[in-house]
Design a protein around this motif. Structure first.
Motif, PDB file in Angstrom:
ATOM      1  N   LEU A 174      46.404 109.249  65.939  1.00  0.00           N
ATOM      2  CA  LEU A 174      45.428 109.732  67.194  1.00  0.00           C
ATOM      3  C   LEU A 174      45.218 111.148  66.989  1.00  0.00           C
ATOM      4  CD1 LEU A 174      44.493 109.260  70.087  1.00  0.00           C
ATOM      5  CD2 LEU A 174      46.911 109.619  70.695  1.00  0.00           C
ATOM      6  N   ASN A 175      46.429 111.824  66.374  1.00  0.00           N
ATOM      7  CA  ASN A 175      46.332 113.062  66.163  1.00  0.00           C
ATOM      8  C   ASN A 175      44.912 113.593  65.285  1.00  0.00           C
ATOM      9  OD1 ASN A 175      49.884 113.611  65.700  1.00  0.00           O
ATOM     10  ND2 ASN A 175      48.614 113.763  67.603  1.00  0.00           N
ATOM     11  N   LEU A 213      37.232 109.275  71.648  1.00  0.00           N
ATOM     12  CA  LEU A 213      38.424 108.103  71.651  1.00  0.00           C
ATOM     13  C   LEU A 213      37.931 106.812  71.805  1.00  0.00           C
ATOM     14  CD1 LEU A 213      41.630 109.753  72.965  1.00  0.00           C
ATOM     15  CD2 LEU A 213      40.894 109.721  70.495  1.00  0.00           C
ATOM     16  N   PHE A 254      49.665 114.964  59.415  1.00  0.00           N
ATOM     17  CA  PHE A 254      50.299 115.075  60.737  1.00  0.00           C
ATOM     18  C   PHE A 254      51.222 114.288  61.003  1.00  0.00           C
ATOM     19  CE2 PHE A 254      45.676 115.836  62.720  1.00  0.00           C
ATOM     20  CZ  PHE A 254      46.101 117.333  62.542  1.00  0.00           C
ATOM     21  N   LEU A 266      35.888 115.434  73.638  1.00  0.00           N
ATOM     22  CA  LEU A 266      37.286 114.762  72.761  1.00  0.00           C
ATOM     23  C   LEU A 266      37.785 113.385  73.461  1.00  0.00           C
ATOM     24  CD1 LEU A 266      39.701 118.103  72.320  1.00  0.00           C
ATOM     25  CD2 LEU A 266      37.819 116.811  70.832  1.00  0.00           C
ATOM     26  N   LYS A 300      43.936 110.303  80.556  1.00  0.00           N
ATOM     27  CA  LYS A 300      43.214 110.316  79.193  1.00  0.00           C
ATOM     28  C   LYS A 300      43.100 111.650  78.817  1.00  0.00           C
ATOM     29  CE  LYS A 300      39.549 108.196  76.587  1.00  0.00           C
ATOM     30  NZ  LYS A 300      38.342 107.380  76.779  1.00  0.00           N
ATOM     31  N   MET A 340      42.433 103.778  72.885  1.00  0.00           N
ATOM     32  CA  MET A 340      42.877 103.722  74.293  1.00  0.00           C
ATOM     33  C   MET A 340      43.882 102.744  74.516  1.00  0.00           C
ATOM     34  SD  MET A 340      42.488 106.510  75.716  1.00  0.00           S
ATOM     35  CE  MET A 340      43.384 106.690  77.208  1.00  0.00           C
ATOM     36  N   TYR A 396      47.866 118.685  69.399  1.00  0.00           N
ATOM     37  CA  TYR A 396      48.754 119.739  69.438  1.00  0.00           C
ATOM     38  C   TYR A 396      48.459 120.611  68.293  1.00  0.00           C
ATOM     39  CZ  TYR A 396      51.780 117.207  66.422  1.00  0.00           C
ATOM     40  OH  TYR A 396      52.360 116.226  65.345  1.00  0.00           O
ATOM     41  N   LEU A 397      48.146 120.282  67.266  1.00  0.00           N
ATOM     42  CA  LEU A 397      48.102 120.549  65.968  1.00  0.00           C
ATOM     43  C   LEU A 397      46.621 120.589  65.287  1.00  0.00           C
ATOM     44  CD1 LEU A 397      50.368 121.746  64.175  1.00  0.00           C
ATOM     45  CD2 LEU A 397      50.047 119.826  62.841  1.00  0.00           C
ATOM     46  N   HIS A 398      46.045 121.760  64.568  1.00  0.00           N
ATOM     47  CA  HIS A 398      44.724 121.714  64.343  1.00  0.00           C
ATOM     48  C   HIS A 398      44.840 121.955  62.616  1.00  0.00           C
ATOM     49  CE1 HIS A 398      40.535 122.050  64.443  1.00  0.00           C
ATOM     50  NE2 HIS A 398      40.676 123.129  63.992  1.00  0.00           N
ATOM     51  N   LEU A 399      44.010 121.064  62.158  1.00  0.00           N
ATOM     52  CA  LEU A 399      43.527 121.657  60.601  1.00  0.00           C
ATOM     53  C   LEU A 399      41.996 121.631  60.545  1.00  0.00           C
ATOM     54  CD1 LEU A 399      45.446 118.870  58.238  1.00  0.00           C
ATOM     55  CD2 LEU A 399      45.700 121.506  58.439  1.00  0.00           C
ATOM     56  N   ASN A 408      48.054 115.166  72.388  1.00  0.00           N
ATOM     57  CA  ASN A 408      48.101 114.709  70.780  1.00  0.00           C
ATOM     58  C   ASN A 408      47.198 115.840  70.035  1.00  0.00           C
ATOM     59  OD1 ASN A 408      49.471 112.222  70.441  1.00  0.00           O
ATOM     60  ND2 ASN A 408      48.716 111.748  72.524  1.00  0.00           N
ATOM     61  N   VAL A 446      44.883 113.400  75.419  1.00  0.00           N
ATOM     62  CA  VAL A 446      43.925 114.171  74.258  1.00  0.00           C
ATOM     63  C   VAL A 446      44.427 115.457  74.190  1.00  0.00           C
ATOM     64  CG1 VAL A 446      41.721 115.154  73.983  1.00  0.00           C
ATOM     65  CG2 VAL A 446      41.850 112.736  74.746  1.00  0.00           C
ATOM     66  N   VAL A 487      44.392 113.493  56.402  1.00  0.00           N
ATOM     67  CA  VAL A 487      44.730 114.263  57.631  1.00  0.00           C
ATOM     68  C   VAL A 487      45.716 113.752  58.379  1.00  0.00           C
ATOM     69  CG1 VAL A 487      43.751 115.407  59.633  1.00  0.00           C
ATOM     70  CG2 VAL A 487      42.457 115.346  57.678  1.00  0.00           C
ATOM     71  N   LEU A 499      46.876 103.333  72.967  1.00  0.00           N
ATOM     72  CA  LEU A 499      47.542 104.619  73.471  1.00  0.00           C
ATOM     73  C   LEU A 499      48.429 104.299  75.068  1.00  0.00           C
ATOM     74  CD1 LEU A 499      47.825 107.494  73.320  1.00  0.00           C
ATOM     75  CD2 LEU A 499      45.829 107.555  75.004  1.00  0.00           C
ATOM     76  N   ILE A 522      41.550 113.117  67.042  1.00  0.00           N
ATOM     77  CA  ILE A 522      41.390 114.274  67.888  1.00  0.00           C
ATOM     78  C   ILE A 522      40.979 115.421  67.109  1.00  0.00           C
ATOM     79  CG2 ILE A 522      42.374 115.898  69.642  1.00  0.00           C
ATOM     80  CD1 ILE A 522      44.060 113.217  70.681  1.00  0.00           C
ATOM     81  N   ASN A 523      41.835 115.778  65.983  1.00  0.00           N
ATOM     82  CA  ASN A 523      41.508 116.683  65.037  1.00  0.00           C
ATOM     83  C   ASN A 523      40.049 116.662  64.625  1.00  0.00           C
ATOM     84  OD1 ASN A 523      42.630 119.136  63.532  1.00  0.00           O
ATOM     85  ND2 ASN A 523      41.863 117.728  61.770  1.00  0.00           N
TER      86      ASN A 523
END
Lengths: 338, 191
Positions: B116-117, B174, B34, B170, A44, B179, A53-56, A51, A48, B30, B182, B120-121
């Motif tokens: 998912l992105n 989730l 992505f 992080l 997991k 999960m 990999y990109l930040h806003l 995924n 994390v 957002v 995922l 996490i963001n």
């Protein structure tokens, strides 16, 4: 145990981020083998990491939001203008369909001789804010219902011996002539009796003035408070009755001024800014704010005509009075030009 | 039911409701950025493309009809516009690699990945400030622990600890539901 947990968390992070040495890697491998739960946790964590990999940053998101929100409000402008135009043919058809269908139903039941139905069947036509609805009553009378106003009639009795209709707000009537069946418009203040004519009635709830203007034909006016007294009105007459003071004035006017709204037009003569914004608020379902409040007393000399376009009206106000406007959401702020 | 209220928001936004705009923006913006980035490989371009989709919501509102769900409307529109952009690029600069790579990836997978992105963001943005700063330097600036420690004037041990905390937070953010998705996704890719 808690210490241990933190140690594992740090260890996982170290490995995933590529900061671990061979000893760390061995240690985690051992730990993973202990249980499938451990194994899942590591999996997991990797997910994390990968995924994300990109930040806003929040700052960027919020600034995008406020940019968008701004252009959104700009378009609201345009939106307000369109509200009126939306009354296109289809809408009109939809508005007409209901009363016509009911009228049709009425006639069918009439032909079938099945008229001994005494239960009231109330039909209501309401114009939503920003719209003027036109409908045709079973007797062929045309009614324009002004924005925010409602007419109600009992379909089971309408056009049987008489034609009765009640009104809340403002409507313009072109009544089909039929001497045998008097046409009556009932409002909380007064009743208007007619045979065949065209006239405007204004009786908004919450306003003290009852007003009627006759365009053609003749009407009899009967007030609730003084039922004996019947007033006859000539074409071109305007009757204003104030509920609070009991004042009744009859004067000759240009009927077109008071009936122009049904074509989506507003005409004002010697009106104050307050008069104007009351009307605009009613039409567009918006709210005006005056800064300072006294601006409302500004009087427009001569005629103020306006057609379908709020911005045009506001520009006209700006030109003639030097009062600037600012629109935010559905609120219009008026202030002296700097 | 949820879809119903979302559709209502969608209609309201077309009628100039600011609150409805906020709801849809917070929910989709957002993730859509992505998602667009997967095609465009340029997050700034992705942002402006998604913003345009929102602007069109009210400028072309008469023409916009949501047939299935608000979500699929958004994702489909963004995808189509990305492909348009890539086609135009292709016309001027040969075949874009990104389109080739992505051409075969199933639509649903990309949407789920984008969600998912986004998730996490959002969690990264919610980390405590110090923790976030360290995590960003490591993850996105590619700095080693020792470099981060030097840059911020803290010990390597602190960096290790904070990174552990960041990653744990992080992970925790989730939901189980995500999960499950995922894992399904991971296994479907493996098979």
């Amino acid at each position: 145990m808690k210490q241990n947990r933190k140690h594992i968390d740090s260890l996982i992070a170290k490995i995933i981020s590529g900061n671990a040495n061979s000893e760390d890697i061995r240690e985690l491998e051992e730990w993973e083998k202990v249980s499938s739960k451990n194994e899942k946790l590591v999996k997991k964590s990797r997910k994390v990491w990968e995924n994300g990999y990109l930040h806003l940053p929040e700052k960027v998101i919020q600034s995008d939001k406020s940019d968008l929100s701004q252009s959104f409000n700009q378009h609201l402008f345009d939106q307000i203008q369109r509200i009126k135009r939306k009354t296109n043919l289809y809408k009109l058809a939809a508005i007409l369909a209901f009363p016509i269908a009911l009228a049709l139903g009425f006639y069918i039941s009439y032909v079938a001789g099945n008229l001994e139905n005494n239960t009231a069947q109330l039909t209501q036509v309401t114009s939503p804010k920003g719209h003027v609805s036109k409908c045709v009553l079973p007797d062929g009378t045309h009614v324009w219902v002004n924005t925010g106003s409602t007419i109600t009639y009992d379909i089971s009795r309408f056009n049987k011996n008489s034609r009765e209709i009640s009104l809340e707000g403002e409507a313009y009537f072109e009544v089909t002539s039929d001497i045998d069946k008097p046409f009556k418009v009932t409002t909380p203040v007064a009743t208007v009796n007619v045979t065949g004519t065209a006239f405007n009635v204004m009786a908004y709830p919450g306003e003290n003035n009852f007003e009627t203007v006759l365009a053609e034909g003749s009407i009899f006016l009967q007030f609730k408070q003084d039922a004996e007294n019947i007033i006859t009105i000539k074409p071109g007459d305007r009757v204003v009755y104030n509920q609070l003071t009991g004042n009744l004035t009859v004067g000759e006017v240009d009927a077109a001024m008071f009936t122009s709204w049904r074509n989506g037009e507003l005409l004002f003569k010697d009106a104050t800014l307050n008069d104007l914004i009351t009307e605009l608020e009613r039409i567009y379902d918006i709210k005006f704010h005056l800064q300072p409040q006294e601006l409302g007393d500004f009087r427009f000399r001569g005629m103020f005509s306006y057609n379908n376009n709020l911005i045009e009206a506001l520009e006209k106000i700006k030109r003639t009075s030097g009062i600037d406007y600012y629109i935010e959401n559905k609120e219009v702020k008026l202030h002296k030009m700097k | 039911m949820r879809n119903q209220s979302e559709l209502a928001s969608f209609e309201n936004i077309k009628n100039g409701d600011n609150a409805a705009f906020n709801i849809l923006f917070d929910k989709y913006y957002v993730a859509l950025c992505f998602y667009a980035n997967k095609y465009l490989k340029d997050i700034d371009l992705a942002r402006s493309l998604v913003q345009q989709v929102f602007v069109d919501l009210w400028t072309k509102r008469e023409k916009i009809v949501v047939s299935t769900s608000v979500k699929s409307y958004f994702y489909n529109t963004v995808r189509n516009r990305c492909i348009d952009v890539l086609r135009k690029e292709k016309a001027t600069a040969g075949l874009p690699k990104s389109l080739e790579n992505i051409g075969h990836a199933p639509f649903r997978d990309l949407v789920e990945e984008a969600e998912l992105n986004d998730r996490i963001n959002a969690s990264i943005n919610q980390l405590p400030e110090k923790c976030r700063e360290i995590f960003l330097l490591c993850r996105f600036e590619g700095l080693k622990y020792s470099e981060i420690a030097e840059k911020l004037g803290i010990s390597v041990k602190t960096v290790e600890m904070q990174m552990g905390i960041a990653l744990k937070k992080l992970r925790d953010s989730l939901s189980d539901y995500l999960m499950v998705n995922l894992l399904v996704y991971v296994f479907s890719k493996k098979s």
